[in-house]
Every structure is written in C-alpha cells, then in structure tokens.
Write a protein that holds these residues in place. Structure first.
Motif, PDB file in Angstrom:
ATOM      1  N   LEU A 100     -19.927 -29.926  57.357  1.00 13.98           N
ATOM      2  CA  LEU A 100     -20.831 -29.322  56.377  1.00 13.98           C
ATOM      3  C   LEU A 100     -20.536 -27.835  56.347  1.00 13.98           C
ATOM      4  CD1 LEU A 100     -24.164 -31.025  57.485  1.00 13.98           C
ATOM      5  CD2 LEU A 100     -22.635 -31.752  55.674  1.00 13.98           C
ATOM      6  N   ARG A 101     -20.140 -27.328  55.241  1.00  8.13           N
ATOM      7  CA  ARG A 101     -19.848 -25.887  55.126  1.00  8.13           C
ATOM      8  C   ARG A 101     -20.896 -25.233  54.259  1.00  8.13           C
ATOM      9  NH1 ARG A 101     -14.627 -24.888  57.063  1.00  8.13           N
ATOM     10  NH2 ARG A 101     -13.353 -26.747  57.118  1.00  8.13           N
ATOM     11  N   ASN A 102     -21.283 -24.049  54.658  1.00  9.69           N
ATOM     12  CA  ASN A 102     -22.266 -23.279  53.881  1.00  9.69           C
ATOM     13  C   ASN A 102     -21.560 -22.401  52.881  1.00  9.69           C
ATOM     14  OD1 ASN A 102     -24.399 -24.334  55.322  1.00  9.69           O
ATOM     15  ND2 ASN A 102     -24.083 -22.844  56.957  1.00  9.69           N
TER      16      ASN A 102
ATOM     17  N   ALA B 220     -39.951 -27.041  60.805  1.00  7.45           N
ATOM     18  CA  ALA B 220     -39.105 -25.914  61.211  1.00  7.45           C
ATOM     19  C   ALA B 220     -37.618 -26.234  61.068  1.00  7.45           C
ATOM     20  CB  ALA B 220     -39.426 -25.519  62.657  1.00  7.45           C
ATOM     21  N   HIS B 221     -37.242 -27.481  61.325  1.00  9.96           N
ATOM     22  CA  HIS B 221     -35.829 -27.836  61.200  1.00  9.96           C
ATOM     23  C   HIS B 221     -35.371 -27.714  59.747  1.00  9.96           C
ATOM     24  CE1 HIS B 221     -32.095 -30.118  61.193  1.00  9.96           C
ATOM     25  NE2 HIS B 221     -32.008 -29.785  62.466  1.00  9.96           N
ATOM     26  N   LEU B 222     -36.163 -28.208  58.823  1.00 10.19           N
ATOM     27  CA  LEU B 222     -35.821 -28.097  57.406  1.00 10.19           C
ATOM     28  C   LEU B 222     -35.699 -26.636  56.989  1.00 10.19           C
ATOM     29  CD1 LEU B 222     -35.356 -29.321  54.601  1.00 10.19           C
ATOM     30  CD2 LEU B 222     -37.842 -29.338  54.308  1.00 10.19           C
TER      31      LEU B 222
ATOM     32  N   MET C  77     -32.473 -25.190  58.268  1.00 10.23           N
ATOM     33  CA  MET C  77     -31.318 -25.659  57.508  1.00 10.23           C
ATOM     34  C   MET C  77     -31.216 -24.939  56.161  1.00 10.23           C
ATOM     35  SD  MET C  77     -29.878 -27.481  59.669  1.00 10.23           S
ATOM     36  CE  MET C  77     -28.498 -27.863  58.630  1.00 10.23           C
ATOM     37  N   LYS C  78     -32.338 -24.664  55.544  1.00 14.17           N
ATOM     38  CA  LYS C  78     -32.327 -23.925  54.272  1.00 14.17           C
ATOM     39  C   LYS C  78     -31.748 -22.527  54.455  1.00 14.17           C
ATOM     40  CE  LYS C  78     -36.328 -26.124  52.092  1.00 14.17           C
ATOM     41  NZ  LYS C  78     -37.723 -25.892  51.658  1.00 14.17           N
ATOM     42  N   ASN C  79     -31.939 -21.948  55.632  1.00 15.46           N
ATOM     43  CA  ASN C  79     -31.476 -20.586  55.908  1.00 15.46           C
ATOM     44  C   ASN C  79     -30.191 -20.554  56.728  1.00 15.46           C
ATOM     45  OD1 ASN C  79     -33.650 -19.103  54.644  1.00 15.46           O
ATOM     46  ND2 ASN C  79     -34.941 -19.971  56.250  1.00 15.46           N
TER      47      ASN C  79
ATOM     48  N   ALA D 112     -24.840 -18.968  60.021  1.00 14.44           N
ATOM     49  CA  ALA D 112     -23.685 -19.757  60.457  1.00 14.44           C
ATOM     50  C   ALA D 112     -22.660 -19.892  59.351  1.00 14.44           C
ATOM     51  CB  ALA D 112     -24.145 -21.145  60.886  1.00 14.44           C
ATOM     52  N   LYS D 113     -21.394 -19.829  59.732  1.00 16.69           N
ATOM     53  CA  LYS D 113     -20.307 -20.061  58.783  1.00 16.69           C
ATOM     54  C   LYS D 113     -20.056 -21.555  58.637  1.00 16.69           C
ATOM     55  CE  LYS D 113     -17.637 -16.081  60.183  1.00 16.69           C
ATOM     56  NZ  LYS D 113     -16.345 -15.679  60.729  1.00 16.69           N
TER      57      LYS D 113
END
Length: 88
Positions: free
Chosen positions: A86-88, A44-46, A49-51, A56-57
């Motif tokens: 870490l920026r998305n 679930a954590h992975l 993070m993919k989404n 989140a900005k």
C-alpha cells in the motif's frame, strides 16, 4: 497510544510492537477476521490510516492465519518480500 487503548476494547488476543522512528512493526492476534477488520475500519486506527501519508512513505500489511505469532525475523522477512504494497 490511542490505537493501543482502542485495542483493549476489542477481541484482540495479543499484540506486540518492535522498532522506532523509520521502521516500526506491529503484530496482532485476533479471535476472528471480522473483528480484525472492524478494528482496522474504526476509531483511532481509522483516523491514523487517514493521516498515514503525513507520517509514512510506505505501509505494508501482511495477514496470515495462525494460532500464534511468528518470530520477528520471519515476520519482517515476509513483510519485506511480499508483493502487495500500500503506497501513500
């Protein structure tokens, strides 16, 4: 909630959360670094993070070597003032 459920099946010693909506903080305390990295890169954590760019900005991660949790005020201050973001 899926991530919290996933934590129950790991070597995470403790976890705690604070915040809501635009500011959310999580602390986890692990037996060892490898177990933490396994958790981050699975389940679930992975998937979260993919989404993460959809919800989140900005995501900041701070890893420290400690036998216990920092007080929330100190932990938030360290996260806010760190350089690696870490920026998305």
């Amino acid at each position: 909630m899926k991530i919290v459920k996933q934590l129950k099946f790991t070597t995470c010693k403790k976890n705690k959360n604070i915040g809501f909506w635009t500011k959310h903080y999580t602390m986890t305390l692990w037996e060892d670094e490898n177990s933490m990295k396994e958790f981050v890169r699975s389940g679930a954590h992975l998937e979260a993070m993919k989404n993460s760019s959809k919800i989140a900005k900005e995501i900041k991660v701070l890893t420290i070597d400690s036998d216990g949790f920092l007080p929330w005020k100190e932990a938030k201050n360290r996260v806010v003032n760190q350089k690696n973001i870490l920026r998305n």
